[in-house]
Design a protein around this motif. Structure first.
Motif, short mmCIF file in Angstrom:
data_model
loop_
_atom_site.label_atom_id
_atom_site.label_comp_id
_atom_site.label_asym_id
_atom_site.label_seq_id
_atom_site.Cartn_x
_atom_site.Cartn_y
_atom_site.Cartn_z
N SER A 96 3.05 -7.68 3.42
CA SER A 96 2.93 -8.64 2.31
C SER A 96 1.46 -8.93 1.98
N GLU A 97 0.57 -8.83 2.99
CA GLU A 97 -0.86 -9.05 2.69
C GLU A 97 -1.41 -7.91 1.84
N ARG A 98 -0.89 -6.71 2.04
CA ARG A 98 -1.30 -5.57 1.18
C ARG A 98 -0.75 -5.80 -0.24
N ARG A 99 0.46 -6.29 -0.33
CA ARG A 99 1.06 -6.50 -1.65
C ARG A 99 0.32 -7.63 -2.37
N GLN A 100 0.03 -8.71 -1.62
CA GLN A 100 -0.57 -9.91 -2.23
C GLN A 100 -2.03 -9.71 -2.60
N TYR A 101 -2.83 -9.10 -1.71
CA TYR A 101 -4.28 -9.05 -1.93
C TYR A 101 -4.77 -7.69 -2.45
N PHE A 102 -3.98 -6.65 -2.31
CA PHE A 102 -4.46 -5.32 -2.68
C PHE A 102 -3.55 -4.61 -3.68
N GLY A 103 -2.69 -5.40 -4.32
CA GLY A 103 -1.91 -4.88 -5.45
C GLY A 103 -0.88 -3.82 -5.11
N GLU A 104 -0.41 -3.78 -3.87
CA GLU A 104 0.61 -2.78 -3.56
C GLU A 104 1.94 -3.17 -4.18
N THR A 105 2.68 -2.17 -4.62
CA THR A 105 3.96 -2.41 -5.28
C THR A 105 5.04 -1.61 -4.56
N ASP A 106 6.28 -1.83 -4.97
CA ASP A 106 7.36 -1.04 -4.36
C ASP A 106 7.16 0.45 -4.65
N ALA A 107 6.54 0.76 -5.79
CA ALA A 107 6.31 2.17 -6.13
C ALA A 107 5.28 2.80 -5.18
N THR A 108 4.19 2.06 -4.89
CA THR A 108 3.20 2.62 -3.95
C THR A 108 3.79 2.69 -2.55
N VAL A 109 4.64 1.72 -2.23
CA VAL A 109 5.30 1.75 -0.91
C VAL A 109 6.12 3.04 -0.79
N ALA A 110 6.91 3.35 -1.82
CA ALA A 110 7.75 4.55 -1.78
C ALA A 110 6.91 5.81 -1.61
N GLU A 111 5.79 5.84 -2.31
CA GLU A 111 4.90 7.00 -2.22
C GLU A 111 4.35 7.16 -0.79
N LYS A 112 3.98 6.03 -0.20
CA LYS A 112 3.41 6.05 1.16
C LYS A 112 4.47 6.37 2.21
N VAL A 113 5.68 5.88 1.99
CA VAL A 113 6.76 6.18 2.94
C VAL A 113 7.00 7.68 2.96
N ARG A 114 7.06 8.27 1.78
CA ARG A 114 7.26 9.73 1.69
C ARG A 114 6.13 10.47 2.40
N ALA A 115 4.89 10.02 2.15
CA ALA A 115 3.72 10.69 2.76
C ALA A 115 3.74 10.54 4.28
N ALA A 116 4.15 9.37 4.77
CA ALA A 116 4.20 9.16 6.22
C ALA A 116 5.21 10.10 6.86
N LEU A 117 6.40 10.18 6.26
CA LEU A 117 7.44 11.04 6.83
C LEU A 117 7.00 12.50 6.80
N THR A 118 6.36 12.90 5.72
CA THR A 118 5.87 14.28 5.61
C THR A 118 4.89 14.58 6.74
#
Ligand SMILES: O=C[C@H](O)COP(=O)(O)O
Length: 251
Positions: A96-118
């Protein structure tokens, strides 16, 4: 049977030397506990020292965030293979601190989840409502959107490879914990949302609670059927308190 996960998020605390010292103190306190996953997420600058300090122990390390690209001109960012190269097994995504202070969204989360699994990293995906949303009674729909959009594009087989952390924002660093029953209710709801994405997978996916977890509330939380562990901030900075949490020991 889901293996419990006790993860410490050091946020922007502890230098490499302090991190090393914390792990050296922690190791004997959690030695031999092989029925749970013990994870520490230091700052980027403390990862190398932490990686050396956990060698040969039952403790793993993770990143607190990462960029979704494997490399590139992204000043100040860290790529998934860089976390892997330092020995990370996990990475926190969408805190939530990334979402609140660094503008992360559900879309960036999805992108990062995919990258982590890869990259072979286990994402710990954070979701949770604000106090205002809780008071309006919209916790479930808010969390459902975060889960569905954050995990968008995952196949049912991939789901158990992801860990969800339910962290009500109003309980983070405030000393105000969600009651074990409230936390259980939302975690059970999250599992029902996951069941819509992958029937069996939902039963295998670990769901953690985070928000002012301490030695004196971990046992109660762990007694709830849909809470599979904790994502701990403040109480993970000291070896003694984190060890008690890992051992589900009240003070
Ligand atoms: O990532 C951890 C959470 O933000 C919880 O932090 P806290 O235990 O200090 O409330």
């Amino acid at each position: 049977m889901r293996t419990p996960v006790l993860a410490g998020n050091w946020k922007m605390y502890l230098t490499p030397a302090e991190g090393r010292q914390m792990i050296e103190t922690l190791r004997p306190l959690v030695e031999g506990l092989m029925d749970r996953e013990i994870v520490l997420c230091p700052t980027y600058t403390a990862l190398a020292a932490a990686s050396e300090a956990i060698e040969g122990s039952n403790i793993s390390i993770g990143g607190q965030n990462m960029h979704p690209a494997r490399e590139g001109a992204f000043t100040g960012e860290i790529a998934p293979p860089m976390l892997k190269a330092l020995g990370c097994r996990y990475v926190i995504i969408g805190h939530s601190e990334r979402r609140q202070y660094f503008g992360e969204t559900d879309a960036t989360v999805a992108e990062k989840v995919r990258a982590a699994l890869t990259e072979g990293l286990i994402p710990i995906v954070c979701v949770g409502e604000t106090l205002e949303q809780r008071e309006k009674g919209v916790t479930n729909p808010v969390v459902e959107i975060q889960v569905r959009q954050g995990l968008a594009g995952l196949s049912p087989e991939e789901l158990p490879g992801v860990i969800i952390a339910y962290e009500p924002i109003w309980a983070i660093g405030t000393g105000r914990t969600a009651s074990p029953d409230d936390a259980q209710q939302v975690c059970a709801f999250i599992r029902s949302v996951l069941a819509g994405l992958a029937d069996d997978g939902a039963q295998q996916t670990r769901i953690l609670y985070g928000g002012s977890v301490k030695p004196d509330n971990i046992k109660e939380l762990m007694n709830r059927p849909d809470i599979d562990g904790a994502l701990v901030g403040g109480a993970s900075l000291k070896a003694e308190s984190f060890a008690r949490i890992v051992r589900f020991e009240e003070q």
